[in-house]
Motif scaffolding. Sequence first.
Motif, short mmCIF file in Angstrom:
data_model
loop_
_atom_site.label_atom_id
_atom_site.label_comp_id
_atom_site.label_asym_id
_atom_site.label_seq_id
_atom_site.Cartn_x
_atom_site.Cartn_y
_atom_site.Cartn_z
N UNK A 40 2.67 11.17 8.00
CA UNK A 40 1.63 10.85 7.02
C UNK A 40 1.00 9.48 7.25
N UNK A 41 1.78 8.57 7.80
CA UNK A 41 1.34 7.18 7.92
C UNK A 41 0.05 7.07 8.72
N UNK A 42 -0.93 6.35 8.16
CA UNK A 42 -2.22 6.17 8.81
C UNK A 42 -3.23 7.23 8.44
N UNK A 43 -2.77 8.34 7.85
CA UNK A 43 -3.68 9.40 7.43
C UNK A 43 -4.27 9.13 6.05
N UNK A 44 -3.47 8.52 5.18
CA UNK A 44 -3.90 8.24 3.81
C UNK A 44 -2.95 7.20 3.21
N UNK A 45 -3.30 6.57 2.09
CA UNK A 45 -2.43 5.53 1.52
C UNK A 45 -1.09 6.10 1.08
N UNK A 46 -0.03 5.34 1.35
CA UNK A 46 1.32 5.72 0.94
C UNK A 46 1.90 4.63 0.05
N UNK A 47 2.65 5.03 -0.96
CA UNK A 47 3.30 4.07 -1.86
C UNK A 47 4.67 4.61 -2.25
N UNK A 48 5.48 3.73 -2.83
CA UNK A 48 6.78 4.10 -3.37
C UNK A 48 6.79 3.76 -4.85
N UNK A 49 7.28 4.68 -5.67
CA UNK A 49 7.45 4.45 -7.10
C UNK A 49 8.91 4.71 -7.43
N UNK A 50 9.64 3.65 -7.78
CA UNK A 50 11.09 3.77 -7.91
C UNK A 50 11.59 3.14 -9.20
N UNK A 51 12.70 3.64 -9.69
CA UNK A 51 13.38 3.02 -10.83
C UNK A 51 14.33 1.92 -10.39
N UNK A 52 14.50 1.76 -9.08
CA UNK A 52 15.43 0.75 -8.56
C UNK A 52 14.81 -0.65 -8.61
N UNK A 53 15.64 -1.69 -8.58
CA UNK A 53 15.12 -3.05 -8.44
C UNK A 53 14.35 -3.19 -7.13
N UNK A 54 13.36 -4.06 -7.13
CA UNK A 54 12.52 -4.25 -5.96
C UNK A 54 13.34 -4.62 -4.73
N UNK A 55 14.33 -5.49 -4.90
CA UNK A 55 15.12 -5.93 -3.75
C UNK A 55 15.85 -4.76 -3.10
N UNK A 56 16.26 -3.78 -3.89
CA UNK A 56 16.97 -2.62 -3.36
C UNK A 56 16.02 -1.77 -2.53
#
Length: 242
Positions: free
Chosen positions: A108-124
């Motif tokens: 998928x990378x480079x084809x369209x924007x990718x993001x992560x949505x997580x309940x974890x702390x950012x550092x994790x």
Amino acid sequence: MTTQASSLLHWSPQAVVFDCDGTLMDTERHWQDARTRAFQSFGLTTPPGFADRAKGVHYIDCGRLMAEEVQKPELTDVLTKGLLDHFLDLVTDDPATMPGAAEFVRLLSGRLPLAVASNCPLEVVEESLGRAGLRRHFEHIVVPTDATRTPDATPAAAGAKTVRPKPWPDVYATAARLCGAAPETALAIEDSLTGVESARRAGLRVLGVGPRPAEQDAARADLWVTALNDPDLLTWVREHVL
């Protein structure tokens, strides 16, 4: 294949937002081990079925639930801290991706924007994705920012007053916005029903991944696959994702 699934596999999203634990990273077992260690440090036994009830739950809510289920509310803060400390130790020592996840992200990378949505702390999330070699593929990482719940600062959520954890829709709504996509044009990829609920409430279409839940629960996603290396899914990316 259902009509709903067929529809998803003939659709081209404008952005894809991934959950992290259990979707990209094989960390659910680390959370389970961390809960066990936190309980054991106080001479407590993990209640039967607790892993299912805790799946996808924000770690602060999980610490509270741990204390409630063993009827020791006074241990809420220390169980929460112990849970996170044990988890960080485990995930640092053993960062592993879920089957097919790395290949799927790279496709998928480079084809369209990718993001992560997580309940974890950012550092994790940062540590896990970095050690797995996947961090560079994601333009944004969104985690809860409510100061009453977690002190993590999330640059990706700049401009949002509060980003509440799943099952609230905030992390997915914020991630889609940061990717420049209207919610209905974005795809969420989730392994937990808590996460599916969050993405649905934000208005995203949802791909469920992992062991298929009961039919009524599975139907909350547009499509459910066992793993991200599903042949039909890979064909869809190659043929329908611009």
